[in-house]
Scaffold this motif. Structure first.
Motif, PDB file in Angstrom:
ATOM      1  N   ILE A 127       0.834  -1.203   0.000  1.00 33.37           N
ATOM      2  CA  ILE A 127       0.000   0.000   0.000  1.00 33.37           C
ATOM      3  C   ILE A 127       0.871   1.256   0.000  1.00 33.37           C
ATOM      4  O   ILE A 127       0.620   2.216  -0.736  1.00 33.37           O
ATOM      5  N   GLN A 128       1.908   1.255   0.836  1.00 34.05           N
ATOM      6  CA  GLN A 128       2.804   2.403   0.892  1.00 34.05           C
ATOM      7  C   GLN A 128       3.531   2.601  -0.424  1.00 34.05           C
ATOM      8  O   GLN A 128       3.690   3.738  -0.910  1.00 34.05           O
ATOM      9  N   ASN A 129       3.961   1.497  -1.044  1.00 33.94           N
ATOM     10  CA  ASN A 129       4.653   1.588  -2.335  1.00 33.94           C
ATOM     11  C   ASN A 129       3.733   2.141  -3.421  1.00 33.94           C
ATOM     12  O   ASN A 129       4.151   2.948  -4.256  1.00 33.94           O
ATOM     13  N   VAL A 130       2.479   1.698  -3.421  1.00 39.20           N
ATOM     14  CA  VAL A 130       1.518   2.193  -4.403  1.00 39.20           C
ATOM     15  C   VAL A 130       1.267   3.683  -4.193  1.00 39.20           C
ATOM     16  O   VAL A 130       1.230   4.462  -5.158  1.00 39.20           O
ATOM     17  N   ALA A 131       1.088   4.092  -2.935  1.00 40.93           N
ATOM     18  CA  ALA A 131       0.842   5.512  -2.642  1.00 40.93           C
ATOM     19  C   ALA A 131       2.027   6.376  -3.092  1.00 40.93           C
ATOM     20  O   ALA A 131       1.850   7.421  -3.732  1.00 40.93           O
ATOM     21  N   GLU A 132       3.241   5.939  -2.759  1.00 45.44           N
ATOM     22  CA  GLU A 132       4.431   6.701  -3.156  1.00 45.44           C
ATOM     23  C   GLU A 132       4.569   6.752  -4.678  1.00 45.44           C
ATOM     24  O   GLU A 132       4.928   7.796  -5.247  1.00 45.44           O
ATOM     25  N   SER A 133       4.301   5.620  -5.337  1.00 42.70           N
ATOM     26  CA  SER A 133       4.405   5.576  -6.802  1.00 42.70           C
ATOM     27  C   SER A 133       3.406   6.522  -7.449  1.00 42.70           C
ATOM     28  O   SER A 133       3.736   7.238  -8.406  1.00 42.70           O
ATOM     29  N   CYS A 134       2.177   6.537  -6.931  1.00 48.92           N
ATOM     30  CA  CYS A 134       1.142   7.387  -7.516  1.00 48.92           C
ATOM     31  C   CYS A 134       1.483   8.866  -7.346  1.00 48.92           C
ATOM     32  O   CYS A 134       1.245   9.675  -8.258  1.00 48.92           O
ATOM     33  N   VAL A 135       2.024   9.235  -6.188  1.00 47.19           N
ATOM     34  CA  VAL A 135       2.412  10.626  -5.970  1.00 47.19           C
ATOM     35  C   VAL A 135       3.522  11.029  -6.935  1.00 47.19           C
ATOM     36  O   VAL A 135       3.487  12.115  -7.542  1.00 47.19           O
ATOM     37  N   ALA A 136       4.516  10.141  -7.101  1.00 44.26           N
ATOM     38  CA  ALA A 136       5.617  10.431  -8.029  1.00 44.26           C
ATOM     39  C   ALA A 136       5.111  10.537  -9.466  1.00 44.26           C
ATOM     40  O   ALA A 136       5.512  11.438 -10.218  1.00 44.26           O
ATOM     41  N   MET A 137       4.220   9.627  -9.865  1.00 42.44           N
ATOM     42  CA  MET A 137       3.689   9.674 -11.227  1.00 42.44           C
ATOM     43  C   MET A 137       2.774  10.872 -11.428  1.00 42.44           C
ATOM     44  O   MET A 137       2.689  11.422 -12.531  1.00 42.44           O
ATOM     45  N   ALA A 138       2.067  11.276 -10.367  1.00 38.61           N
ATOM     46  CA  ALA A 138       1.199  12.452 -10.471  1.00 38.61           C
ATOM     47  C   ALA A 138       2.017  13.713 -10.707  1.00 38.61           C
ATOM     48  O   ALA A 138       1.622  14.594 -11.480  1.00 38.61           O
ATOM     49  N   GLU A 139       3.176  13.808 -10.062  1.00 34.84           N
ATOM     50  CA  GLU A 139       4.039  14.973 -10.247  1.00 34.84           C
ATOM     51  C   GLU A 139       4.543  15.058 -11.682  1.00 34.84           C
ATOM     52  O   GLU A 139       4.703  16.147 -12.239  1.00 34.84           O
ATOM     53  N   ASN A 140       4.793  13.890 -12.286  1.00 36.24           N
ATOM     54  CA  ASN A 140       5.276  13.850 -13.669  1.00 36.24           C
ATOM     55  C   ASN A 140       4.145  13.731 -14.685  1.00 36.24           C
ATOM     56  O   ASN A 140       4.421  13.623 -15.889  1.00 36.24           O
ATOM     57  N   LYS A 141       2.906  13.713 -14.186  1.00 36.89           N
ATOM     58  CA  LYS A 141       1.726  13.526 -15.044  1.00 36.89           C
ATOM     59  C   LYS A 141       1.845  12.261 -15.902  1.00 36.89           C
ATOM     60  O   LYS A 141       1.633  12.274 -17.120  1.00 36.89           O
TER      61      LYS A 141
END
Length: 291
Positions: A127-141
């Motif tokens: 869950i933590q890995n998914v949350a961190e990945s989504c935040v990183a991908m959101a920043e890069n769109k």
């Protein structure tokens, strides 16, 4: 009318005594084999959308029994006509599952038949890995579509993609959705605490009330949540917003902490075991303390 417990006791003892002399060892083996086959069939069905069809058939059987018990002649007649085609209907509906059952029987690893799999060993880290990945991908769109399987199996959708069976690390999740990567398009499905498959095709939502600004990725995520109990995490490549689809409802504009808490509640607390609830409570406290 008083119940004669002694008489009931004597009848039960009589039945058990008769079974003792009439029941053979081969009868016991026969019963165990049938029970095991039924268990295996139900296990395979549970991992596909066929589980919903099975529930419908059971409801139909219960309705037929009730109609016959209360002498509802017309309803009994209609249900009886339906039941006469029951075997043919089952073969037609479950043709893919029946084929998979025989394929699994032919390639079965009998050494692991009775080995119980451990579930959700590292789900908090996932869950933590998914949350961190989504935040990183959101920043890069970077667009992403991540699915957490719950009770309703998603094998029907997993087979449309590429099987992975790997640890759900943050680096792997982000590498799947890199623009122009081979598996960028489609959904990544997580089963228990591992990535099951990527580049999977999902059904589009038929909800005409969804916002017109939502693209095909969001409509596919909402569509799967309408047809199953899955938790679907989406990242928009146009706006960089993070959303979660559950039961056909879309929760939008989530930040890292809100996403983590939501996934903990929906993935961990959805499992009704006491251990999962304890771990979910601890995980939420940890997310709060890290704020």
């Amino acid at each position: 009318m008083a119940i004669d417990l002694r008489e009931i006791y004597e009848q039960v003892i009589g039945v058990l005594t008769s079974l003792r002399y009439s029941l053979r060892i081969w009868d016991i083996i026969d019963i165990l084999i049938i029970a095991f086959l039924i268990y295996r069939v139900l296990s395979i069905m549970q991992k596909t959308s066929a589980s919903s069809v099975i529930k419908g058939l059971l409801i139909l059987l219960a309705a037929a029994w009730i109609a016959n018990f209360f002498n509802m002649n017309i309803l009994t007649y209609l249900l009886r006509q339906v039941m006469q085609l029951g075997i043919l209907v089952i073969v037609v509906l479950f043709q893919p599952e029946i084929r998979k059952l025989f394929e699994k029987m032919g390639t079965a690893n009998f050494g692991g038949i009775f080995r119980k799999r451990r579930r959700y060993d590292n789900i908090e880290a996932v869950i933590q890995n998914v949350a961190e990945s989504c935040v990183a991908m959101a920043e890069n769109k970077t667009g992403a579509l991540i699915v957490f399987e719950r009770k309703v199996g998603l094998n029907d959708y997993a087979v449309t993609g590429v099987g992975i069976d790997a640890k759900a690390s943050s680096d792997l999740i982000q590498s799947v959705f890199i623009e122009n990567a081979p598996m960028h398009d489609g959904a990544l499905i997580i089963r228990e605490d591992r990535i099951l498959a990527a580049a999977c095709m999902l059904p589009l939502s038929t909800n005409y009330n969804l916002s017109k600004e939502l693209g095909m990725r969001h409509r596919a995520g909402v569509g799967l949540s309408e047809r199953s109990d899955a938790v679907v995490v989406l990242v928009s490549e146009q706006t960089g917003t993070i959303s979660v689809a559950i039961d056909g409802m879309l929760k939008r504009n989530l930040d890292n902490d809100t996403l983590a808490r939501l996934l903990i509640s929906e993935v961990l607390l959805f499992n009704d075991s006491r251990e999962m609830k304890r771990r979910a409570k601890y995980a939420r406290q940890k997310v709060t303390s890290d704020d």
